[in-house]
Design a protein around this motif. Sequence first.
Motif, short mmCIF file in Angstrom:
data_model
loop_
_atom_site.label_atom_id
_atom_site.label_comp_id
_atom_site.label_asym_id
_atom_site.label_seq_id
_atom_site.Cartn_x
_atom_site.Cartn_y
_atom_site.Cartn_z
N CYS A 54 111.76 42.86 106.14
CA CYS A 54 113.16 42.83 106.56
C CYS A 54 113.90 41.88 105.61
O CYS A 54 113.28 41.14 104.84
CB CYS A 54 113.29 42.40 108.01
SG CYS A 54 112.88 40.68 108.32
N PHE A 55 115.21 41.90 105.68
CA PHE A 55 116.02 41.11 104.74
C PHE A 55 115.68 39.62 104.81
O PHE A 55 115.56 38.96 103.77
CB PHE A 55 117.50 41.34 105.01
CG PHE A 55 118.38 40.65 104.00
CD1 PHE A 55 118.54 41.16 102.73
CD2 PHE A 55 119.03 39.47 104.33
CE1 PHE A 55 119.33 40.52 101.79
CE2 PHE A 55 119.83 38.82 103.40
CZ PHE A 55 119.98 39.35 102.13
N THR A 56 115.53 39.08 106.01
CA THR A 56 115.24 37.64 106.11
C THR A 56 113.89 37.30 105.51
O THR A 56 113.72 36.21 104.95
CB THR A 56 115.31 37.15 107.58
OG1 THR A 56 114.43 37.94 108.38
CG2 THR A 56 116.73 37.24 108.12
N ILE A 61 110.81 34.97 100.83
CA ILE A 61 109.90 35.19 99.70
C ILE A 61 110.57 34.77 98.39
O ILE A 61 109.97 34.07 97.57
CB ILE A 61 109.47 36.68 99.64
CG1 ILE A 61 108.55 37.00 100.82
CG2 ILE A 61 108.79 37.00 98.31
CD1 ILE A 61 108.34 38.48 101.07
N LEU A 62 111.81 35.18 98.20
CA LEU A 62 112.53 34.81 96.98
C LEU A 62 112.78 33.30 96.90
O LEU A 62 112.69 32.70 95.82
CB LEU A 62 113.85 35.58 96.89
CG LEU A 62 113.71 37.08 96.64
CD1 LEU A 62 115.06 37.77 96.78
CD2 LEU A 62 113.09 37.36 95.28
N TYR A 82 120.44 25.65 102.59
CA TYR A 82 120.43 26.95 103.25
C TYR A 82 120.39 26.77 104.76
O TYR A 82 119.44 26.25 105.30
CB TYR A 82 119.25 27.79 102.78
CG TYR A 82 119.16 29.14 103.42
CD1 TYR A 82 120.07 30.14 103.10
CD2 TYR A 82 118.17 29.42 104.34
CE1 TYR A 82 120.00 31.38 103.69
CE2 TYR A 82 118.09 30.66 104.95
CZ TYR A 82 119.01 31.64 104.61
OH TYR A 82 118.93 32.88 105.20
N LYS A 83 121.42 27.18 105.42
CA LYS A 83 121.48 27.12 106.88
C LYS A 83 121.78 28.51 107.38
O LYS A 83 122.71 29.16 106.90
CB LYS A 83 122.58 26.15 107.35
CG LYS A 83 122.45 24.74 106.81
CD LYS A 83 121.26 24.03 107.38
CE LYS A 83 121.23 22.60 106.89
NZ LYS A 83 119.99 22.16 106.41
N GLU A 84 121.01 28.97 108.35
CA GLU A 84 121.24 30.31 108.90
C GLU A 84 122.43 30.33 109.83
O GLU A 84 122.83 29.40 110.38
CB GLU A 84 119.99 30.79 109.63
CG GLU A 84 118.88 31.08 108.65
CD GLU A 84 117.71 31.73 109.32
OE1 GLU A 84 117.90 32.62 110.16
OE2 GLU A 84 116.60 31.34 109.00
#
Length: 84
Positions: A54-56, A61-62, A82-84
């Motif tokens: 999935c996108f998340t 991974i990146l 990075y904050k969701e």
Amino acid sequence: MFSLGAEPYPTFTHAEMFEFLQSGKRLAKPKDSTDEIYQLMLDCWKENPADRFCFTEIVEILRKMLESQTAEYGYVPLDDYYKE
């Protein structure tokens, strides 16, 4: 991105492209891609959507790849920004 915007199947008709993909074949690794990135590409191209990330998961991974590749010159971890 790694193919520099080249058309992925320039010589295939739609039917040929469909047959190529249905047979399990995928594009070759772009010359500017690492093995790690190409494996991620292959994982994203799995036939069964349930087997794909999935996108998340792709973002994570990146992020790990980026941090790993840049650790030797003082990269600031994305967790700091990075904050969701």
